[in-house]
Each structure stands twice: as C-alpha cells, then as structure tokens.
Motif scaffolding. Structure first.
Motif, PDB file in Angstrom:
ATOM      1  N   LYS A   1       0.865  -1.171   0.000  1.00 39.66           N
ATOM      2  CA  LYS A   1       0.000   0.000   0.000  1.00 39.66           C
ATOM      3  C   LYS A   1       0.908   1.230   0.000  1.00 39.66           C
ATOM      4  O   LYS A   1       1.673   1.445   0.942  1.00 39.66           O
ATOM      5  CB  LYS A   1      -0.897   0.011   1.234  1.00 39.66           C
ATOM      6  N   PRO A   2       0.861   2.034  -1.063  1.00 33.80           N
ATOM      7  CA  PRO A   2       1.747   3.199  -1.132  1.00 33.80           C
ATOM      8  C   PRO A   2       1.389   4.244  -0.079  1.00 33.80           C
ATOM      9  O   PRO A   2       0.225   4.417   0.270  1.00 33.80           O
ATOM     10  CB  PRO A   2       1.525   3.737  -2.543  1.00 33.80           C
TER      11      PRO A   2
ATOM     12  N   LYS B   1       1.550   8.308   1.447  1.00 32.76           N
ATOM     13  CA  LYS B   1       1.095   9.593   0.923  1.00 32.76           C
ATOM     14  C   LYS B   1       2.146  10.246   0.023  1.00 32.76           C
ATOM     15  O   LYS B   1       1.825  10.742  -1.058  1.00 32.76           O
ATOM     16  CB  LYS B   1       0.735  10.520   2.077  1.00 32.76           C
TER      17      LYS B   1
ATOM     18  N   LYS C   1       2.325   8.494  -3.326  1.00 34.06           N
ATOM     19  CA  LYS C   1       1.149   8.826  -4.133  1.00 34.06           C
ATOM     20  C   LYS C   1       1.267  10.218  -4.745  1.00 34.06           C
ATOM     21  O   LYS C   1       0.942  10.431  -5.910  1.00 34.06           O
ATOM     22  CB  LYS C   1      -0.119   8.768  -3.278  1.00 34.06           C
ATOM     23  N   GLU C   2       1.747  11.163  -3.954  1.00 32.56           N
ATOM     24  CA  GLU C   2       1.912  12.540  -4.438  1.00 32.56           C
ATOM     25  C   GLU C   2       2.972  12.624  -5.532  1.00 32.56           C
ATOM     26  O   GLU C   2       2.849  13.376  -6.476  1.00 32.56           O
ATOM     27  CB  GLU C   2       2.276  13.482  -3.275  1.00 32.56           C
TER      28      GLU C   2
ATOM     29  N   LYS D   1       1.544  11.519  -9.012  1.00 37.89           N
ATOM     30  CA  LYS D   1       0.511  12.359  -9.649  1.00 37.89           C
ATOM     31  C   LYS D   1       1.010  13.117 -10.834  1.00 37.89           C
ATOM     32  O   LYS D   1       2.037  13.468 -11.100  1.00 37.89           O
ATOM     33  CB  LYS D   1      -0.089  13.339  -8.653  1.00 37.89           C
TER      34      LYS D   1
END
Length: 90
Positions: free
Chosen positions: A80-81, A83, A86-87, A90
């Motif tokens: 599970k990546p 924060k 994930k940023e 993007k």
C-alpha cells in the motif's frame, strides 16, 4: 528500473560504490522477505507498507477445459503506497 539501475542511482546520490549500493538493496529485500515470512508488516513512512495478506480457498475455472477447480488458501504480500509516494506519482 531494474536492480542495477537502482544501485547505480543510489551510488551516485550517496557516495557509495555501485557494489556497496547493490549490497544495501539486497540486504533491504532480504529483510523485507524475512519479515513477510514471519507474518510481520514493514512500514516505511512516506513510502508505503508491505503487508502479508491471507487469501481464502475458492473455486476457479480452468480456462482451457472449463472445468471447475479448487484453489487452496494462501498467503501473499501486498503493498500500500504512502502519501508521499502517491503525491510523487501524480
């Protein structure tokens, strides 16, 4: 990116030799594998979490014959990546 590419990038950023960076990567993957084998999670704040997941037994279908088969219960590793990762994507 493959392991040699990653080792080269780490070597350039940390003043380590490429061989030493490769050893560090191997040690990291060995420790994550050992923790998963024990059933432990590995959390790297901002990067993500490796977790051991339990899959229940289920029925499936053989795609060649169409016959129903039983798939046994198993354990698998999920990621599970975090924060920050994930940023960055993007």
């Amino acid at each position: 990116m493959r392991k040699p590419d990653l080792a080269n990038a780490i070597a350039q950023e940390t003043d380590l030799s490429q061989d030493k960076a490769s050893e560090v990567i191997t040690a990291f993957t060995d420790q994550v594998s050992a923790a998963a084998a024990r059933g432990d999670d590995v959390s790297l704040i901002g990067f993500g979490t490796f977790t051991v997941r339990q899959r229940e037994a289920r029925s499936g279908r053989n795609p060649q014959t169409g016959a129903t088969i039983q798939i046994p219960a198993s354990r698998t590793v999920g990621f599970k990546p975090g924060k920050a990762l994930k940023e960055a994507v993007k």
